[in-house]
Design a protein around this motif. Structure first.
Motif, mmCIF file in Angstrom:
data_model
loop_
_atom_site.group_PDB
_atom_site.id
_atom_site.type_symbol
_atom_site.label_atom_id
_atom_site.label_comp_id
_atom_site.label_asym_id
_atom_site.label_seq_id
_atom_site.Cartn_x
_atom_site.Cartn_y
_atom_site.Cartn_z
ATOM 1 N N SER A 90 -18.905 -32.639 -4.333
ATOM 2 C CA SER A 90 -19.185 -33.936 -4.944
ATOM 3 C C SER A 90 -18.513 -35.005 -4.104
ATOM 4 C CB SER A 90 -18.631 -33.979 -6.369
ATOM 5 O OG SER A 90 -19.206 -32.956 -7.154
ATOM 6 N N PHE A 91 -19.135 -36.181 -4.035
ATOM 7 C CA PHE A 91 -18.486 -37.262 -3.301
ATOM 8 C C PHE A 91 -18.693 -38.594 -4.001
ATOM 9 C CE2 PHE A 91 -22.558 -36.426 -1.169
ATOM 10 C CZ PHE A 91 -23.150 -37.672 -1.121
ATOM 11 N N GLY A 92 -17.606 -39.331 -4.098
ATOM 12 C CA GLY A 92 -17.633 -40.658 -4.706
ATOM 13 C C GLY A 92 -17.998 -40.627 -6.175
ATOM 14 N N ILE A 93 -17.560 -41.640 -6.896
ATOM 15 C CA ILE A 93 -17.928 -41.711 -8.317
ATOM 16 C C ILE A 93 -19.379 -42.149 -8.477
ATOM 17 C CG2 ILE A 93 -15.590 -42.107 -9.141
ATOM 18 C CD1 ILE A 93 -16.300 -45.097 -9.336
ATOM 19 N N ASP A 94 -19.930 -42.719 -7.416
ATOM 20 C CA ASP A 94 -21.313 -43.183 -7.450
ATOM 21 C C ASP A 94 -22.200 -42.445 -6.457
ATOM 22 O OD1 ASP A 94 -20.819 -45.043 -9.427
ATOM 23 O OD2 ASP A 94 -20.386 -46.653 -8.013
ATOM 24 N N ASN A 110 -20.234 -42.716 5.389
ATOM 25 C CA ASN A 110 -18.896 -42.967 5.935
ATOM 26 C C ASN A 110 -18.187 -41.700 6.405
ATOM 27 O OD1 ASN A 110 -18.001 -41.696 3.604
ATOM 28 N ND2 ASN A 110 -17.138 -43.530 2.679
ATOM 29 N N GLY A 111 -18.826 -40.534 6.284
ATOM 30 C CA GLY A 111 -18.249 -39.292 6.777
ATOM 31 C C GLY A 111 -17.123 -38.730 5.932
ATOM 32 N N SER A 112 -16.956 -39.233 4.710
ATOM 33 C CA SER A 112 -15.861 -38.774 3.849
ATOM 34 C C SER A 112 -16.097 -37.378 3.273
ATOM 35 C CB SER A 112 -15.630 -39.768 2.716
ATOM 36 O OG SER A 112 -16.782 -39.863 1.897
ATOM 37 N N SER A 113 -17.303 -36.834 3.447
ATOM 38 C CA SER A 113 -17.635 -35.495 2.975
ATOM 39 C C SER A 113 -18.579 -34.852 3.973
ATOM 40 C CB SER A 113 -18.316 -35.577 1.607
ATOM 41 O OG SER A 113 -18.857 -34.324 1.226
#
Length: 64
Positions: free
Chosen positions: A9-13, A51-54
């Motif tokens: 999962s990534f981000g609340i949105d 943004n590459g966060s996941s």
């Protein structure tokens, strides 16, 4: 069509692991109404945040 996102999962949105989303195929990508309630284009092979966060995940098609 209905897609199940499988991956971190990534981000609340963003996208949530195991959640089913409404989508349409557009220009070789999926336009998905994600957890934000807005529609965004995601890769058909490796949906992930820009943004590459996941590292992203994959889609499982579960219906039209």
């Amino acid at each position: 069509m209905k897609l199940r996102y499988i991956g971190p999962s990534f981000g609340i949105d963003g996208l949530t692991d195991g959640k089913i989303y409404e989508a349409v195929e557009e220009d070789g990508m999926y336009r998905v109404i994600d957890d934000s309630g807005e529609d965004y284009l995601y890769s058909t092979t490796n949906p992930a945040p820009l943004n590459g966060s996941s590292s992203g995940g994959r889609w499982e098609v579960i219906g039209d």
